[in-house]
Design a protein around this motif. Sequence first.
Motif, PDB file in Angstrom:
ATOM      1  N   ASN A 135     -12.617 -18.729 -41.867  1.00  0.00           N
ATOM      2  CA  ASN A 135     -13.704 -17.773 -41.693  1.00  0.00           C
ATOM      3  C   ASN A 135     -15.071 -18.431 -41.718  1.00  0.00           C
ATOM      4  OD1 ASN A 135     -12.615 -14.762 -41.786  1.00  0.00           O
ATOM      5  ND2 ASN A 135     -11.319 -15.992 -43.154  1.00  0.00           N
ATOM      6  N   THR A 136     -15.186 -19.554 -42.449  1.00  0.00           N
ATOM      7  CA  THR A 136     -16.445 -20.304 -42.406  1.00  0.00           C
ATOM      8  C   THR A 136     -16.709 -20.835 -41.001  1.00  0.00           C
ATOM      9  OG1 THR A 136     -16.208 -20.921 -44.729  1.00  0.00           O
ATOM     10  CG2 THR A 136     -17.705 -22.231 -43.389  1.00  0.00           C
ATOM     11  N   LYS A 137     -15.664 -21.387 -40.393  1.00  0.00           N
ATOM     12  CA  LYS A 137     -15.805 -21.904 -39.021  1.00  0.00           C
ATOM     13  C   LYS A 137     -16.134 -20.772 -38.044  1.00  0.00           C
ATOM     14  CE  LYS A 137     -12.725 -25.848 -39.695  1.00  0.00           C
ATOM     15  NZ  LYS A 137     -11.425 -26.467 -39.308  1.00  0.00           N
ATOM     16  N   ARG A 138     -15.499 -19.616 -38.289  1.00  0.00           N
ATOM     17  CA  ARG A 138     -15.751 -18.495 -37.387  1.00  0.00           C
ATOM     18  C   ARG A 138     -17.198 -18.025 -37.498  1.00  0.00           C
ATOM     19  NH1 ARG A 138     -12.642 -12.593 -37.338  1.00  0.00           N
ATOM     20  NH2 ARG A 138     -13.782 -11.762 -35.510  1.00  0.00           N
ATOM     21  N   VAL A 139     -17.709 -17.897 -38.725  1.00  0.00           N
ATOM     22  CA  VAL A 139     -19.107 -17.501 -38.900  1.00  0.00           C
ATOM     23  C   VAL A 139     -20.041 -18.534 -38.281  1.00  0.00           C
ATOM     24  CG1 VAL A 139     -20.921 -17.056 -40.595  1.00  0.00           C
ATOM     25  CG2 VAL A 139     -18.634 -16.139 -40.955  1.00  0.00           C
ATOM     26  N   ASN A 140     -19.710 -19.810 -38.468  1.00  0.00           N
ATOM     27  CA  ASN A 140     -20.537 -20.871 -37.878  1.00  0.00           C
ATOM     28  C   ASN A 140     -20.522 -20.805 -36.347  1.00  0.00           C
ATOM     29  OD1 ASN A 140     -22.106 -23.465 -38.359  1.00  0.00           O
ATOM     30  ND2 ASN A 140     -20.464 -24.200 -37.019  1.00  0.00           N
ATOM     31  N   GLU A 141     -19.348 -20.448 -35.772  1.00  0.00           N
ATOM     32  CA  GLU A 141     -19.245 -20.323 -34.312  1.00  0.00           C
ATOM     33  C   GLU A 141     -20.101 -19.164 -33.814  1.00  0.00           C
ATOM     34  OE1 GLU A 141     -15.806 -19.650 -30.874  1.00  0.00           O
ATOM     35  OE2 GLU A 141     -15.254 -19.857 -32.984  1.00  0.00           O
ATOM     36  N   ILE A 142     -20.105 -18.066 -34.569  1.00  0.00           N
ATOM     37  CA  ILE A 142     -20.951 -16.927 -34.184  1.00  0.00           C
ATOM     38  C   ILE A 142     -22.419 -17.326 -34.186  1.00  0.00           C
ATOM     39  CG2 ILE A 142     -21.730 -14.630 -34.892  1.00  0.00           C
ATOM     40  CD1 ILE A 142     -18.913 -14.129 -35.948  1.00  0.00           C
ATOM     41  N   ILE A 143     -22.830 -18.028 -35.219  1.00  0.00           N
ATOM     42  CA  ILE A 143     -24.225 -18.460 -35.306  1.00  0.00           C
ATOM     43  C   ILE A 143     -24.571 -19.402 -34.157  1.00  0.00           C
ATOM     44  CG2 ILE A 143     -25.877 -19.745 -36.703  1.00  0.00           C
ATOM     45  CD1 ILE A 143     -24.434 -18.702 -39.177  1.00  0.00           C
ATOM     46  N   GLU A 144     -23.642 -20.334 -33.841  1.00  0.00           N
ATOM     47  CA  GLU A 144     -23.889 -21.266 -32.747  1.00  0.00           C
ATOM     48  C   GLU A 144     -24.034 -20.532 -31.409  1.00  0.00           C
ATOM     49  OE1 GLU A 144     -24.507 -24.362 -32.609  1.00  0.00           O
ATOM     50  OE2 GLU A 144     -24.259 -24.851 -34.736  1.00  0.00           O
ATOM     51  N   ASN A 145     -23.195 -19.530 -31.220  1.00  0.00           N
ATOM     52  CA  ASN A 145     -23.283 -18.765 -29.967  1.00  0.00           C
ATOM     53  C   ASN A 145     -24.609 -18.016 -29.855  1.00  0.00           C
ATOM     54  OD1 ASN A 145     -20.794 -19.552 -28.967  1.00  0.00           O
ATOM     55  ND2 ASN A 145     -19.699 -17.856 -29.931  1.00  0.00           N
ATOM     56  N   ALA A 154     -30.774 -18.815 -38.945  1.00  0.00           N
ATOM     57  CA  ALA A 154     -30.584 -20.256 -39.168  1.00  0.00           C
ATOM     58  C   ALA A 154     -30.986 -20.651 -40.579  1.00  0.00           C
ATOM     59  CB  ALA A 154     -31.390 -21.049 -38.144  1.00  0.00           C
ATOM     60  N   HIS A 155     -32.061 -20.046 -41.102  1.00  0.00           N
ATOM     61  CA  HIS A 155     -32.530 -20.424 -42.435  1.00  0.00           C
ATOM     62  C   HIS A 155     -31.785 -19.684 -43.543  1.00  0.00           C
ATOM     63  CE1 HIS A 155     -35.878 -22.972 -41.261  1.00  0.00           C
ATOM     64  NE2 HIS A 155     -36.157 -22.095 -40.304  1.00  0.00           N
ATOM     65  N   GLU A 156     -31.465 -18.426 -43.311  1.00  0.00           N
ATOM     66  CA  GLU A 156     -30.900 -17.597 -44.366  1.00  0.00           C
ATOM     67  C   GLU A 156     -29.378 -17.698 -44.485  1.00  0.00           C
ATOM     68  OE1 GLU A 156     -32.755 -16.132 -46.495  1.00  0.00           O
ATOM     69  OE2 GLU A 156     -34.622 -16.623 -45.459  1.00  0.00           O
ATOM     70  N   ILE A 157     -28.704 -18.034 -43.408  1.00  0.00           N
ATOM     71  CA  ILE A 157     -27.237 -18.021 -43.429  1.00  0.00           C
ATOM     72  C   ILE A 157     -26.650 -19.428 -43.383  1.00  0.00           C
ATOM     73  CG2 ILE A 157     -25.171 -17.239 -42.196  1.00  0.00           C
ATOM     74  CD1 ILE A 157     -26.660 -14.798 -41.306  1.00  0.00           C
ATOM     75  N   ARG A 158     -27.217 -20.299 -42.586  1.00  0.00           N
ATOM     76  CA  ARG A 158     -26.576 -21.598 -42.384  1.00  0.00           C
ATOM     77  C   ARG A 158     -26.587 -22.447 -43.651  1.00  0.00           C
ATOM     78  NH1 ARG A 158     -27.389 -24.474 -36.726  1.00  0.00           N
ATOM     79  NH2 ARG A 158     -25.243 -25.041 -37.211  1.00  0.00           N
ATOM     80  N   ASN A 159     -27.654 -22.360 -44.415  1.00  0.00           N
ATOM     81  CA  ASN A 159     -27.671 -23.161 -45.644  1.00  0.00           C
ATOM     82  C   ASN A 159     -26.605 -22.697 -46.637  1.00  0.00           C
ATOM     83  OD1 ASN A 159     -29.729 -24.782 -44.723  1.00  0.00           O
ATOM     84  ND2 ASN A 159     -31.366 -23.536 -45.644  1.00  0.00           N
ATOM     85  N   PRO A 160     -26.502 -21.386 -46.953  1.00  0.00           N
ATOM     86  CA  PRO A 160     -25.393 -20.952 -47.820  1.00  0.00           C
ATOM     87  C   PRO A 160     -24.031 -21.227 -47.197  1.00  0.00           C
ATOM     88  CG  PRO A 160     -27.061 -19.243 -47.671  1.00  0.00           C
ATOM     89  CD  PRO A 160     -27.423 -20.269 -46.668  1.00  0.00           C
ATOM     90  N   LEU A 161     -23.928 -21.068 -45.873  1.00  0.00           N
ATOM     91  CA  LEU A 161     -22.651 -21.325 -45.210  1.00  0.00           C
ATOM     92  C   LEU A 161     -22.269 -22.795 -45.325  1.00  0.00           C
ATOM     93  CD1 LEU A 161     -20.423 -20.022 -43.489  1.00  0.00           C
ATOM     94  CD2 LEU A 161     -21.732 -20.704 -41.454  1.00  0.00           C
ATOM     95  N   LEU A 197     -34.884 -13.343 -34.482  1.00  0.00           N
ATOM     96  CA  LEU A 197     -33.776 -13.034 -35.375  1.00  0.00           C
ATOM     97  C   LEU A 197     -32.955 -14.281 -35.697  1.00  0.00           C
ATOM     98  CD1 LEU A 197     -31.901 -11.055 -36.857  1.00  0.00           C
ATOM     99  CD2 LEU A 197     -30.752 -10.666 -34.663  1.00  0.00           C
ATOM    100  N   THR A 198     -32.657 -15.078 -34.685  1.00  0.00           N
ATOM    101  CA  THR A 198     -31.817 -16.259 -34.909  1.00  0.00           C
ATOM    102  C   THR A 198     -32.525 -17.314 -35.750  1.00  0.00           C
ATOM    103  OG1 THR A 198     -32.583 -17.077 -32.759  1.00  0.00           O
ATOM    104  CG2 THR A 198     -30.460 -15.972 -32.821  1.00  0.00           C
ATOM    105  N   ALA A 199     -33.846 -17.372 -35.652  1.00  0.00           N
ATOM    106  CA  ALA A 199     -34.568 -18.314 -36.517  1.00  0.00           C
ATOM    107  C   ALA A 199     -34.373 -17.934 -37.981  1.00  0.00           C
ATOM    108  CB  ALA A 199     -36.046 -18.305 -36.155  1.00  0.00           C
TER     109      ALA A 199
END
Length: 549
Positions: free
Chosen positions: A371-381, A334-341, A329-331
């Motif tokens: 909220n961008t930082k928060r979403v990025n923190e969730i992804i990092e976790n 990483a591809h679907e969310i991090r680039n738009p983020l 799921l995280t892979a």
Amino acid sequence: MGLNDPRQQSLELDSPQTSLFGNAPERSIQIFFYYRLTVACLLGLLFFSKMGPSLLGQSDPGLYTLTVIIYIGLVVASGLLLYASPTLSLNQQAFMMVFVDICAVTLLMHASGGISTGLGMLLAVSIASSSLITRGNYAGLEAALASLSVLTEQVYADMAQAFETTAYTQAGLLGTLFFAIAILAHALSRQLKTSEALSSQRKLDLANMEQLNEYVIQHMLTGIIVVDTKSTIRLMNESAWYLLGMPECGNGSPLEQACHKLAVQLHEWDPEQHKAAIPFKPTSGGRELTAGFSMLGENNKGGAVIFLEDTATVTQQAQQMKLASLGRLTASIAHEIRNPLGAISHAEQLLKESPDIPQADRRLIDIISTNTKRVNEIIENILQLSRRGRSLPKEFLLKPWLEQFAGELTRTLNLPEGHIHLQINPDSTLIRTDPSQFRQIFVILCENSVRHFDREAEALSIQISGGITRESGGPFVDIIDNGPGIEPENARQMFEPFFTTRNAGTGLGLYIAKELCEANRLGLDYIAIPSGGSCFRITFPGRGNQPVR
């Protein structure tokens, strides 16, 4: 309950020899003695009572009388020597008995009329019995002595003209019979030796197998309890003893005395119904266990075997499956969310640098940034959780490790000195876990205490205490703070992912801590404090749950 080292050594067994009747050589030579005593007494009784055949002593009654009396005395003496003399070996005593038989039977045969009386056949029984007792060591010598004795008697009788006819042919045939019996006895003794060696080896193999089975059962991580039809414990291995909280009972005690809940489950268990196992805790603070049952004996009437499993093991397996799914799921994330983020974050930075943006709209830019930082923190976790490698448990002392960690945490969280208190009893408490992941668990729990503290930072106090629990026999660590505590309705959901009571929180901290604990076979529970504050308890497996090294 503990096991001794001798169980780990190879078993050394005596190699008992199988005798003529399947018993030890001592028993065989005793039977031979009773046979000789019976024959000697019968030869004397039949002669003196005049009830026996007239041929007994017919040629020389005086010689027969003297010989049979001496023969009975020597047989009795051999019996006393058999029980009283440890210096002579069984082979030597058996040879002496046969030698006395050869001399006595030859004289009795001569006094009764020679070879034609048939008394010489008694020597065949003595030679055969002695050959089997001595394993053929003296078979040839005894056959030769018997043959020479019979032939000498015949020569003497012929020279003295004691009898009307000679019987050299019968003497030769009797000697041949003696040697044939000796050869057959020797061959049979060799076969007995082979059978003895095979039997001894099989006994040794069975004993070693039994010892190995006992060792495996005692060192299994699964608890094993064997009970009879009256629910009396017949076998309890070490793992079961530790899982049940080290009860003050053992083999021979009622199962009810060891664990009431387990006894109730056994009583209510129906082998015809396949019901799911109901987890239970043998003691208030013990490990959560599941029990499986299997009947023993014919028609399932010989008792039962109980298998105890720590649910942490099953949870750990489920955890590995969840991590595999989460990794996939995280892979995708990483591809679907991090680039738009990343594009949104970059656009936010460009807008912030633009001088044409009104001041009122900059507030919107700040909201986008937060909220961008928060979403990025969730992804990092989540990525951190899925990237976590396999735990590498090590044994180390708890107190020195916590002292070093407390110093690092005080500096990292900018806490005043003395706000983290340690109390470990005993000081020699030893734990086994992955140090890196254990540190991450502590960081999450301590940061959680700091973030949810609702007063001045100077008033914060974190108490870390630990030791050994009586219930499970394993170590424990409590992280206690003096914060506002957790509401009961929130306590039931606190370990679920994305559940948080803070607007700025991700809701993954306690979830990650719980997952890390399960990956290391640790327990993480929240304990409410009536006076206020929060307590998170980390429990370690008892000694019976740890892998054997």
